[in-house]
Design a protein around this motif. Structure first.
Motif, PDB file in Angstrom:
ATOM      1  N   PRO A 277      -2.002 -40.153  19.642  1.00 42.70           N
ATOM      2  CA  PRO A 277      -2.105 -39.318  18.259  1.00 42.70           C
ATOM      3  C   PRO A 277      -2.946 -37.909  18.309  1.00 42.70           C
ATOM      4  O   PRO A 277      -2.496 -37.167  17.304  1.00 42.70           O
ATOM      5  CB  PRO A 277      -2.871 -40.472  17.388  1.00 42.70           C
ATOM      6  N   PHE A 278      -3.965 -37.766  19.108  1.00 44.22           N
ATOM      7  CA  PHE A 278      -4.702 -36.722  19.212  1.00 44.22           C
ATOM      8  C   PHE A 278      -3.621 -35.423  19.800  1.00 44.22           C
ATOM      9  O   PHE A 278      -3.685 -34.609  19.275  1.00 44.22           O
ATOM     10  CB  PHE A 278      -5.905 -36.718  20.156  1.00 44.22           C
ATOM     11  N   LEU A 279      -3.013 -35.886  20.774  1.00 42.42           N
ATOM     12  CA  LEU A 279      -2.041 -34.993  21.245  1.00 42.42           C
ATOM     13  C   LEU A 279      -1.054 -34.381  20.364  1.00 42.42           C
ATOM     14  O   LEU A 279      -0.773 -33.391  20.134  1.00 42.42           O
ATOM     15  CB  LEU A 279      -1.357 -35.627  22.394  1.00 42.42           C
ATOM     16  N   LEU A 280      -0.413 -35.556  19.473  1.00 44.27           N
ATOM     17  CA  LEU A 280       0.564 -34.941  18.339  1.00 44.27           C
ATOM     18  C   LEU A 280      -0.211 -34.164  17.422  1.00 44.27           C
ATOM     19  O   LEU A 280       0.555 -33.022  16.861  1.00 44.27           O
ATOM     20  CB  LEU A 280       1.172 -36.138  17.801  1.00 44.27           C
ATOM     21  N   TRP A 281      -1.669 -34.511  17.113  1.00 47.73           N
ATOM     22  CA  TRP A 281      -2.123 -33.504  15.870  1.00 47.73           C
ATOM     23  C   TRP A 281      -2.247 -32.190  16.711  1.00 47.73           C
ATOM     24  O   TRP A 281      -2.243 -31.199  15.899  1.00 47.73           O
ATOM     25  CB  TRP A 281      -3.378 -34.499  15.704  1.00 47.73           C
ATOM     26  N   PHE A 282      -2.806 -32.247  17.970  1.00 48.51           N
ATOM     27  CA  PHE A 282      -3.167 -30.783  18.380  1.00 48.51           C
ATOM     28  C   PHE A 282      -1.774 -30.035  18.556  1.00 48.51           C
ATOM     29  O   PHE A 282      -1.866 -28.838  18.345  1.00 48.51           O
ATOM     30  CB  PHE A 282      -3.449 -30.978  19.904  1.00 48.51           C
ATOM     31  N   ARG A 283      -0.516 -30.647  18.998  1.00 45.60           N
ATOM     32  CA  ARG A 283       0.625 -29.877  19.028  1.00 45.60           C
ATOM     33  C   ARG A 283       1.146 -29.271  17.691  1.00 45.60           C
ATOM     34  O   ARG A 283       1.636 -28.261  17.610  1.00 45.60           O
ATOM     35  CB  ARG A 283       1.660 -30.786  19.628  1.00 45.60           C
ATOM     36  N   ARG A 284       1.021 -30.281  16.739  1.00 53.64           N
ATOM     37  CA  ARG A 284       1.448 -30.057  15.182  1.00 53.64           C
ATOM     38  C   ARG A 284       0.397 -28.861  14.637  1.00 53.64           C
ATOM     39  O   ARG A 284       1.074 -28.091  14.071  1.00 53.64           O
ATOM     40  CB  ARG A 284       1.493 -31.374  14.530  1.00 53.64           C
ATOM     41  N   LYS A 285      -0.865 -28.756  15.117  1.00 57.10           N
ATOM     42  CA  LYS A 285      -1.640 -27.915  14.522  1.00 57.10           C
ATOM     43  C   LYS A 285      -1.332 -26.449  15.159  1.00 57.10           C
ATOM     44  O   LYS A 285      -1.537 -25.318  14.639  1.00 57.10           O
ATOM     45  CB  LYS A 285      -3.078 -28.165  14.740  1.00 57.10           C
ATOM     46  N   ASP A 286      -0.801 -26.435  16.609  1.00 58.06           N
ATOM     47  CA  ASP A 286      -0.293 -25.327  17.183  1.00 58.06           C
ATOM     48  C   ASP A 286       1.021 -24.779  16.355  1.00 58.06           C
ATOM     49  O   ASP A 286       0.868 -23.361  16.163  1.00 58.06           O
ATOM     50  CB  ASP A 286       0.141 -25.801  18.585  1.00 58.06           C
ATOM     51  N   VAL A 287       1.825 -25.519  15.927  1.00 57.05           N
ATOM     52  CA  VAL A 287       2.900 -25.203  15.020  1.00 57.05           C
ATOM     53  C   VAL A 287       2.523 -24.656  13.754  1.00 57.05           C
ATOM     54  O   VAL A 287       2.990 -23.380  13.339  1.00 57.05           O
ATOM     55  CB  VAL A 287       3.960 -26.174  14.990  1.00 57.05           C
ATOM     56  N   ALA A 288       1.645 -25.295  13.107  1.00 48.51           N
ATOM     57  CA  ALA A 288       1.051 -24.741  11.990  1.00 48.51           C
ATOM     58  C   ALA A 288       0.353 -23.322  11.714  1.00 48.51           C
ATOM     59  O   ALA A 288       0.583 -22.742  11.315  1.00 48.51           O
ATOM     60  CB  ALA A 288       0.315 -25.831  11.013  1.00 48.51           C
TER      61      ALA A 288
END
Length: 288
Positions: A277-288
């Motif tokens: 979940p942390f990896l997904l959050w980190f990657r999603r924040k990159d896109v945002a």
């Protein structure tokens, strides 16, 4: 079982550390001098704040002595290959991750025996097994520091050969990691089932806390977002195979896999549950 512990377990860790070394270059150590500030923040989180957080978790969950020691042993272990891979998947600063793993893995020969001996004496008291700090340091050198150094040398002097064997070594290391975790769980199945609730809760809580602490400290220190993600992962991800091996070295092979190894074995599974979940959050924040 004794053969697996006395031969297979140290050999497995040595191969895992060799695979780490083969992926390293001299530049990974030189980078510590050129990027000292981000490295210092990551090292502070991993070497100092991580054990303090583990100690607080042990007290908070009132864990049994042997399980408490297992928690502390795990907290003394560096990140290993897994943290480098997760940093890459999180699109973090992989160079910083590799530098932290390389240096702290080599320093663990000095830090881990002293801290492990203290933890055993503190939590187990009169029931504590006798620990030879010198013997533990020598064992750490042979199964962690030396294989890493050999791997680095192979990379430096025979780069083509290193490139050819790196993938195979990584796959072998992953297989051995799974084998060691399953063996440790099977050997302590009753203790595992009796303590799974409180131990699992403590491990997941500690893992989440460390990922957040690492991220918070890095941001407070004004590191870049990529650097902050890496410090978070390096703080929250430990080398569980080293934790299991240390437990075996401390208690001796005649007693089989010790309950001291259980936190590391369970963590070898739960860390992925927490990390994804942390990896997904980190990657999603990159896109945002």
């Amino acid at each position: 079982m004794d053969l697996l512990i006395s031969v297979g377990l140290p050999l497995s860790l040595a191969i895992i550390m060799l695979s780490l070394g083969v992926g390293l270059e001299i530049a990974d150590f030189r980078r510590v001098l050129t990027r000292g500030y981000p490295f210092a923040i990551g090292a502070l989180c991993q070497v100092v704040l991580l054990p303090i957080s583990a100690f607080a978790t042990v007290k908070l969950f009132a864990l049994p002595p042997e399980i408490a020691v297992g928690f502390m042993i795990l907290s003394f272990c560096p990140g290993g290959v897994t943290s480098n891979i997760l940093s890459k998947l999180a699109k973090g600063d992989v160079a910083l991750s590799v530098s932290l793993t390389a240096v702290i893995s080599l320093l663990s020969m000095l830090t881990v025996p002293l801290l492990a001996a203290w933890s055993i004496a503190h939590f187990m008291g009169a029931d504590a097994p006798e620990v030879s700090i010198t013997g533990l340091a020598i064992a750490m050198f042979l199964i962690t520091t030396l294989p890493v150094a050999i791997g680095i040398s192979i990379r430096h002097f025979a780069t083509g050969f290193a490139n050819r064997i790196e993938s195979g070594l990584s796959k072998l290391a992953t297989f051995l990691f799974v084998l060691v975790v399953l063996a440790a769980l099977a050997a302590n199945w009753q203790t595992f089932t009796e303590n799974l609730g409180i131990m699992g809760g403590g491990l997941i809580t500690l893992n989440i806390a460390l990922l957040l602490i690492g991220l918070g400290i890095a941001k407070a220190a004004n590191l870049s977002w990529d650097e902050a993600k890496t410090v978070s992962i390096e703080t929250g991800i430990q080398n569980s195979t080293l934790g299991i091996t240390l437990a075996a070295l401390i208690t001796g092979t005649e007693s089989g896999f010790s309950p001291l190894a259980l936190p590391s074995a369970v963590y070898g599974i739960t860390m992925y549950v927490v990390a994804v979940p942390f990896l997904l959050w980190f990657r999603r924040k990159d896109v945002a």
